[in-house]
Write an enzyme that holds these catalytic residues in place. Structure first.
Site, PDB file in Angstrom:
ATOM      1  N   GLU A   1      -3.160 -18.400  -1.553  1.00  0.00           N
ATOM      2  CA  GLU A   1      -4.527 -18.127  -1.123  1.00  0.00           C
ATOM      3  C   GLU A   1      -5.295 -17.477  -2.260  1.00  0.00           C
ATOM      4  O   GLU A   1      -4.716 -17.034  -3.254  1.00  0.00           O
ATOM      5  CB  GLU A   1      -4.564 -17.226   0.110  1.00  0.00           C
ATOM      6  CG  GLU A   1      -3.935 -15.868  -0.079  1.00  0.00           C
ATOM      7  CD  GLU A   1      -3.936 -15.056   1.221  1.00  0.00           C
ATOM      8  OE1 GLU A   1      -4.859 -14.250   1.392  1.00  0.00           O
ATOM      9  OE2 GLU A   1      -3.022 -15.251   2.043  1.00  0.00           O
TER      10      GLU A   1
ATOM     11  N   TYR B   1       0.770  -1.232   0.000  1.00  0.00           N
ATOM     12  CA  TYR B   1       0.000   0.000   0.000  1.00  0.00           C
ATOM     13  C   TYR B   1       0.808   1.292   0.000  1.00  0.00           C
ATOM     14  O   TYR B   1       0.262   2.353  -0.304  1.00  0.00           O
ATOM     15  CB  TYR B   1      -0.960  -0.001   1.193  1.00  0.00           C
ATOM     16  CG  TYR B   1      -1.895  -1.180   1.145  1.00  0.00           C
ATOM     17  CD1 TYR B   1      -2.823  -1.311   0.125  1.00  0.00           C
ATOM     18  CD2 TYR B   1      -1.819  -2.189   2.100  1.00  0.00           C
ATOM     19  CE1 TYR B   1      -3.672  -2.402   0.057  1.00  0.00           C
ATOM     20  CE2 TYR B   1      -2.667  -3.292   2.046  1.00  0.00           C
ATOM     21  CZ  TYR B   1      -3.588  -3.395   1.019  1.00  0.00           C
ATOM     22  OH  TYR B   1      -4.412  -4.478   0.943  1.00  0.00           O
TER      23      TYR B   1
END
Length: 307
Positions: free
Chosen positions: A268, A210
């Site tokens: 995932e 981020y």
């Protein structure tokens, strides 16, 4: 008639700030696409808020607990408001990393070896041969994740902190050396593959995800054609095995080091990937010819109940 879209954002999880960024970007883009948009900062009263708003569609821009674990999806099903992304079961299964691994492995999708341990057990002694990874079974954005390396005599003691807020159960997995890859699925098609390289040479943690300039995205990833196609195939297989709908993103590790194992595994599947204009999924969609506005429009048009 102009569709009324409620953009669900913010929420109650540790990923609240990320969700606000995703939701704001999507709300702006949807308004530019001609929809009537109402941003909704989701709280415990969300059912009452939505019952009063009566939107035609709920655009789910939530991340983390209550947003991508089947909870908000169940509320939307009860209210019979069509919504984006995956449904109740797929969302709850994908959010539980240990359960998702069992489901994917049963479908033939390669996943890392590992086991579930209590965080206090993981703090007392190494639970796997080093190097290995410890991560909360139900958390996102790399919150609470540790890479335990060969030179660490002791496991992370942060796991015993009284203010630990990421749950008691941790998934311990063997660390897969090599490259970080990701591939999104949009409907029934795999988009192109991105290789993610953290700017500091480390792993793809919260800062790399981020912070401005925290990572470099190589699109398309420079891979042998067969490996590239295998990544895309496995992204679709993982998406289908978990029962995902709309857009999802699968994360991979690929060990192609000289003398490496050649292992390619799915770490995932993210059923609510980041949706700022510079996030991975919009970047892959743009490479495939979809502007950010066209992407969010597609997601609204794909929305439904009974997902």
């Amino acid at each position: 008639m102009t569709k009324h879209v409620a953009v669900l954002m913010g929420g109650l999880s540790a990923e609240r700030e990320i969700s606000l960024r995703s939701g704001s970007a999507c709300a702006r883009a949807l308004a530019e696409q001609g929809f009537r948009v109402t941003p909704v900062d989701v709280g415990h009263d969300v059912a009452n808020v939505l019952a009063e708003l009566k939107p035609d569609v709920a655009f789910n821009a939530l991340h983390g607990k209550f947003g991508e674990d089947g909870c908000i999806q169940g509320v939307l099903e009860l209210l019979r408001i069509p919504y984006t992304h995956s449904g109740v079961l797929a969302s709850s299964v994908a959010m539980k990393k240990d359960v998702a691994k069992v489901v994917m492995a049963a479908a033939g999708v390669p996943v890392p070896k590992g086991r579930v341990v209590h965080r206090r057990e993981a703090a007392e002694a190494h639970v796997l041969p080093v190097p290995y990874v410890l991560k909360p079974v139900s958390e996102g954005s790399s919150f609470g994740v540790f890479i335990v390396r060969e030179d660490q005599a002791h496991p992370p003691q942060e796991l015993t902190r009284p203010d630990w807020s990421h749950g008691d159960l941790m998934l311990a997995e063997q660390f897969i050396h090599g490259r970080e890859l990701t591939c999104a699925v949009m409907g029934d098609r795999a988009l192109d593959v991105i290789e993610i390289v953290a700017a500091d040479g480390g792993w793809y943690d919260y800062h790399a995800k981020y912070a401005k300039g925290g990572s470099k995205h190589i699109l398309p990833a420079i891979l042998k054609e067969k490996i590239y196609q295998t990544v895309q195939h496995l992204a679709i297989e993982a998406h289908r095995a978990l029962g995902c709908r709309g857009v999802s993103r699968a994360d991979f590790r690929y060990d192609d080091r000289p003398g490496g194992t050649g292992e390619l595994v799915v770490l995932e599947v993210n059923t609510q990937p980041g949706m700022t204009e510079t996030s991975l999924v919009p970047e892959m969609a743009a490479f495939a010819g979809f502007s950010f506005g066209e992407l969010v429009r597609w997601m609204v048009e794909d929305a439904s109940c009974d997902r």
